[in-house]
Design a protein around this motif. Structure first.
Motif, PDB file in Angstrom:
ATOM      1  N   LEU A  41       1.671   8.988  -6.030  1.00 22.43           N
ATOM      2  CA  LEU A  41       2.290  10.567  -5.804  1.00 22.43           C
ATOM      3  C   LEU A  41       3.452  10.901  -6.783  1.00 22.43           C
ATOM      4  O   LEU A  41       3.312  11.988  -7.342  1.00 22.43           O
ATOM      5  N   THR A  42       4.058  10.070  -7.037  1.00 24.23           N
ATOM      6  CA  THR A  42       5.233  10.083  -8.255  1.00 24.23           C
ATOM      7  C   THR A  42       4.574  10.630  -9.654  1.00 24.23           C
ATOM      8  O   THR A  42       5.017  11.291 -10.378  1.00 24.23           O
ATOM      9  N   SER A  43       3.641   9.578  -9.660  1.00 23.49           N
ATOM     10  CA  SER A  43       3.022   9.611 -11.167  1.00 23.49           C
ATOM     11  C   SER A  43       2.198  11.215 -11.203  1.00 23.49           C
ATOM     12  O   SER A  43       2.152  11.531 -12.331  1.00 23.49           O
ATOM     13  N   TYR A  44       1.634  11.431 -10.333  1.00 21.95           N
ATOM     14  CA  TYR A  44       0.816  12.695 -10.174  1.00 21.95           C
ATOM     15  C   TYR A  44       1.798  13.760 -10.126  1.00 21.95           C
ATOM     16  O   TYR A  44       1.527  14.724 -11.086  1.00 21.95           O
ATOM     17  N   ALA A  91       0.801  -1.215   0.173  1.00 21.34           N
ATOM     18  CA  ALA A  91       0.137  -0.205   0.056  1.00 21.34           C
ATOM     19  C   ALA A  91       0.782   1.297  -0.135  1.00 21.34           C
ATOM     20  O   ALA A  91       0.546   2.113  -0.619  1.00 21.34           O
ATOM     21  N   GLU A  92       1.991   1.250   0.835  1.00 20.79           N
ATOM     22  CA  GLU A  92       2.829   2.143   0.798  1.00 20.79           C
ATOM     23  C   GLU A  92       3.580   2.676  -0.631  1.00 20.79           C
ATOM     24  O   GLU A  92       3.497   3.570  -0.986  1.00 20.79           O
ATOM     25  N   PHE A  93       3.987   1.475  -1.145  1.00 22.36           N
ATOM     26  CA  PHE A  93       4.629   1.544  -2.534  1.00 22.36           C
ATOM     27  C   PHE A  93       3.618   2.249  -3.484  1.00 22.36           C
ATOM     28  O   PHE A  93       3.947   2.838  -4.052  1.00 22.36           O
ATOM     29  N   LYS A  94       2.391   1.664  -3.308  1.00 22.15           N
ATOM     30  CA  LYS A  94       1.288   2.267  -4.251  1.00 22.15           C
ATOM     31  C   LYS A  94       1.023   3.609  -4.223  1.00 22.15           C
ATOM     32  O   LYS A  94       0.939   4.309  -5.069  1.00 22.15           O
ATOM     33  N   SER A  95       0.771   3.986  -2.804  1.00 27.09           N
ATOM     34  CA  SER A  95       0.700   5.484  -2.547  1.00 27.09           C
ATOM     35  C   SER A  95       1.760   6.350  -3.095  1.00 27.09           C
ATOM     36  O   SER A  95       1.778   7.336  -3.686  1.00 27.09           O
ATOM     37  N   VAL A  96       3.266   5.871  -2.786  1.00 26.51           N
ATOM     38  CA  VAL A  96       4.319   6.546  -3.358  1.00 26.51           C
ATOM     39  C   VAL A  96       4.327   6.607  -4.791  1.00 26.51           C
ATOM     40  O   VAL A  96       4.670   7.709  -5.452  1.00 26.51           O
ATOM     41  N   ASP A  97       4.031   5.512  -5.420  1.00 27.65           N
ATOM     42  CA  ASP A  97       3.971   5.408  -7.006  1.00 27.65           C
ATOM     43  C   ASP A  97       2.750   6.385  -7.628  1.00 27.65           C
ATOM     44  O   ASP A  97       3.182   7.163  -8.578  1.00 27.65           O
TER      45      ASP A  97
END
Length: 150
Positions: free
Chosen positions: A138-141, A130-136
């Motif tokens: 955020l990076t994509s945004y 979930a943290e990896f997805k959230s960081v991903d």
């Protein structure tokens, strides 16, 4: 970050309580065995005293009634020793049963602890994903916002 809650914690707590109870039962059984062994040793010592008294009486002048009483006392002690040996055997069986019960309870507790550890590992993997997805995201945004600015 979410807090880990093991859904079968109450069962694990019960297993801990059962293990503690089994340990106490084993301790009580061992104490009883020691008491029964002490009683047996006391009876054996009394028998030896009667036998020694009989040897002393035989070395002095013979009194038939005293020798007969001594012989009867030795016979009674033999019977009491046999009964006490049975009690010791029963106490040993109780100790062994308590030991087996403790082993079973400990195995159950360890099984539940392993289940808890596996659940914790699964929880951590899910949290990391979930943290990896959230960081991903955020990076994509952030990358997407840069593309619009240019």
């Amino acid at each position: 970050m979410a807090k880990f809650r093991y859904r079968m914690q109450s069962i694990l707590n019960i297993k801990y309580q059962l293990e503690n109870q089994a340990k106490m039962d084993l301790g009580r059984a061992q104490v009883r065995l020691m008491e029964e062994e002490e009683k047996l040793q006391t009876l054996i010592d009394r028998k030896e005293a009667y036998l020694e008294e009989g040897r002393r009486m035989r070395s002095k002048t013979l009194h038939v009634s005293e020798l007969r009483d001594n012989s009867n006392a030795v016979s009674v002690m033999d019977e009491m020793i046999d009964r006490q040996k049975e009690q010791v055997a029963k106490a040993e069986e109780a100790v062994e049963a308590a030991r087996v019960r403790l082993q079973e309870v400990m195995q159950e507790r360890k099984m539940h602890e392993r289940l808890k550890e596996k659940a914790l590992e699964q929880f951590r993997r899910e949290e990391n994903a979930a943290e990896f997805k959230s960081v991903d995201e955020l990076t994509s945004y952030t990358y997407g916002q840069r593309g619009k600015e240019e």
